[in-house]
Write a protein that holds these residues in place. Structure first.
Motif, PDB file in Angstrom:
ATOM      1  N   TYR A  55      65.338  60.685  80.776  1.00  0.00           N
ATOM      2  CA  TYR A  55      66.555  59.898  80.656  1.00  0.00           C
ATOM      3  C   TYR A  55      67.526  60.287  81.767  1.00  0.00           C
ATOM      4  O   TYR A  55      67.796  61.455  81.993  1.00  0.00           O
ATOM      5  CB  TYR A  55      67.182  60.091  79.269  1.00  0.00           C
ATOM      6  CG  TYR A  55      68.498  59.386  79.133  1.00  0.00           C
ATOM      7  CD1 TYR A  55      68.657  58.098  79.647  1.00  0.00           C
ATOM      8  CD2 TYR A  55      69.580  59.983  78.512  1.00  0.00           C
ATOM      9  CE1 TYR A  55      69.869  57.454  79.541  1.00  0.00           C
ATOM     10  CE2 TYR A  55      70.784  59.337  78.396  1.00  0.00           C
ATOM     11  CZ  TYR A  55      70.926  58.064  78.913  1.00  0.00           C
ATOM     12  OH  TYR A  55      72.117  57.417  78.816  1.00  0.00           O
ATOM     13  N   CYS A  58      70.771  62.729  80.663  1.00  0.00           N
ATOM     14  CA  CYS A  58      70.692  64.072  80.088  1.00  0.00           C
ATOM     15  C   CYS A  58      69.451  64.833  80.525  1.00  0.00           C
ATOM     16  O   CYS A  58      69.358  66.025  80.294  1.00  0.00           O
ATOM     17  CB  CYS A  58      70.744  63.997  78.568  1.00  0.00           C
ATOM     18  SG  CYS A  58      69.233  63.354  77.861  1.00  0.00           S
ATOM     19  N   CYS A  75      66.932  58.829  75.754  1.00  0.00           N
ATOM     20  CA  CYS A  75      66.232  59.776  74.875  1.00  0.00           C
ATOM     21  C   CYS A  75      66.724  59.515  73.450  1.00  0.00           C
ATOM     22  O   CYS A  75      67.749  58.864  73.241  1.00  0.00           O
ATOM     23  CB  CYS A  75      66.481  61.216  75.299  1.00  0.00           C
ATOM     24  SG  CYS A  75      68.001  61.935  74.670  1.00  0.00           S
ATOM     25  N   CYS A  78      70.483  60.698  72.773  1.00  0.00           N
ATOM     26  CA  CYS A  78      71.527  59.865  73.382  1.00  0.00           C
ATOM     27  C   CYS A  78      71.572  58.495  72.718  1.00  0.00           C
ATOM     28  O   CYS A  78      72.632  57.907  72.538  1.00  0.00           O
ATOM     29  CB  CYS A  78      71.295  59.706  74.880  1.00  0.00           C
ATOM     30  SG  CYS A  78      71.557  61.246  75.768  1.00  0.00           S
TER      31      CYS A  78
HETATM   32 ZN   LIG Z   1      69.615  62.093  76.208  1.00  0.00          ZN
END
Ligand SMILES: [Zn+2]
Ligand SMILES: [Zn+2]
Length: 212
Positions: A55, A58, A75, A78
């Motif tokens: 992702y 992050c 992800c 998130c």
């Molecule tokens: Zn994430």
């Protein structure tokens, strides 16, 4: 890639290819180059593949997936943060709608005497269910040689962890749509709608993501 070419001209050729464009498209990374060395392209593909499974914000593992109809690479953590921010305190607005009533929204797909039919599935499957019901409604309404009659009586999660429909009237032209939603439901977290896996417990299976 530049460093690779500099270090291994024997593999990648000694000329750096012209990169025409780099952009995000359909939730993935696209790099457009002019014609260049095949080893370079293979290496580039491998690296893009790696990036696409991460992702962008992050760095957690993520896959390109369809979330509420558009493709993105979030992800599961998130994605759940996003859901909370977006739909905080407003469960009815959650994708698509936790209070979905099939009899009300898709009257052609239930018997005439069905006043209300609420699916007993997790919120994470509502988008899949909505797409299935729309496609089915389309099949029923567009049938022109012979009428197609479909009456759904129940929607729930099976013990095997996939979506299950009961019908009082069924038509085999729905076979493919049913197969697809069956497969998709086994890969979609029933709680949040992110990509998930079947988690088997003693007597019942569920489909969950790492977050849930
Ligand atoms: Zn994430
Ligand atoms: Zn989840």
């Amino acid at each position: 890639m530049k460093r690779s070419v500099e270090r291994h001209p024997d593999v990648f050729g000694d000329e750096l290819p012209d990169v025409q464009q780099i952009k995000q498209k359909l939730g993935g990374l696209r790099v457009y180059t002019r014609k260049c060395n095949q080893n370079f392209l293979d290496e580039l593909d491998a690296r893009i593949d790696e990036i696409e499974r991460t992702y962008e914000k992050c760095g957690n593992a993520a896959q390109v997936q369809s979330i509420q109809g558009y493709l993105t690479t979030l992800c599961c953590w998130c994605y759940n943060d996003y859901l909370e921010d977006r739909f905080e305190g407003a469960e009815a607005k959650w994708p698509t709608d936790l209070k979905l009533d099939i009899a009300d929204r898709f009257p052609d797909l239930v018997s005439a005497d069905t006043a209300s039919l609420k699916p007993s599935i997790g919120a994470g499957w509502l988008v899949l269910l909505g797409q299935f019901l729309q496609a089915t409604e389309h099949v029923v309404r567009k049938a022109f040689t012979e009428p197609v009659v479909v009456q759904i009586t129940d929607v729930k999660m099976s013990r095997e962890g996939s979506i299950h429909f009961d019908f009082s009237k069924f038509d085999h032209c729905l076979d493919q749509l049913l197969r697809r939603i069956d497969l998709d439901s086994k890969r979609t977290c029933a709680k949040c709608g992110h990509k998930g896996d079947i988690v088997r417990k003693k007597d019942k299976a569920n489909v969950l993501c790492t977050h849930c």
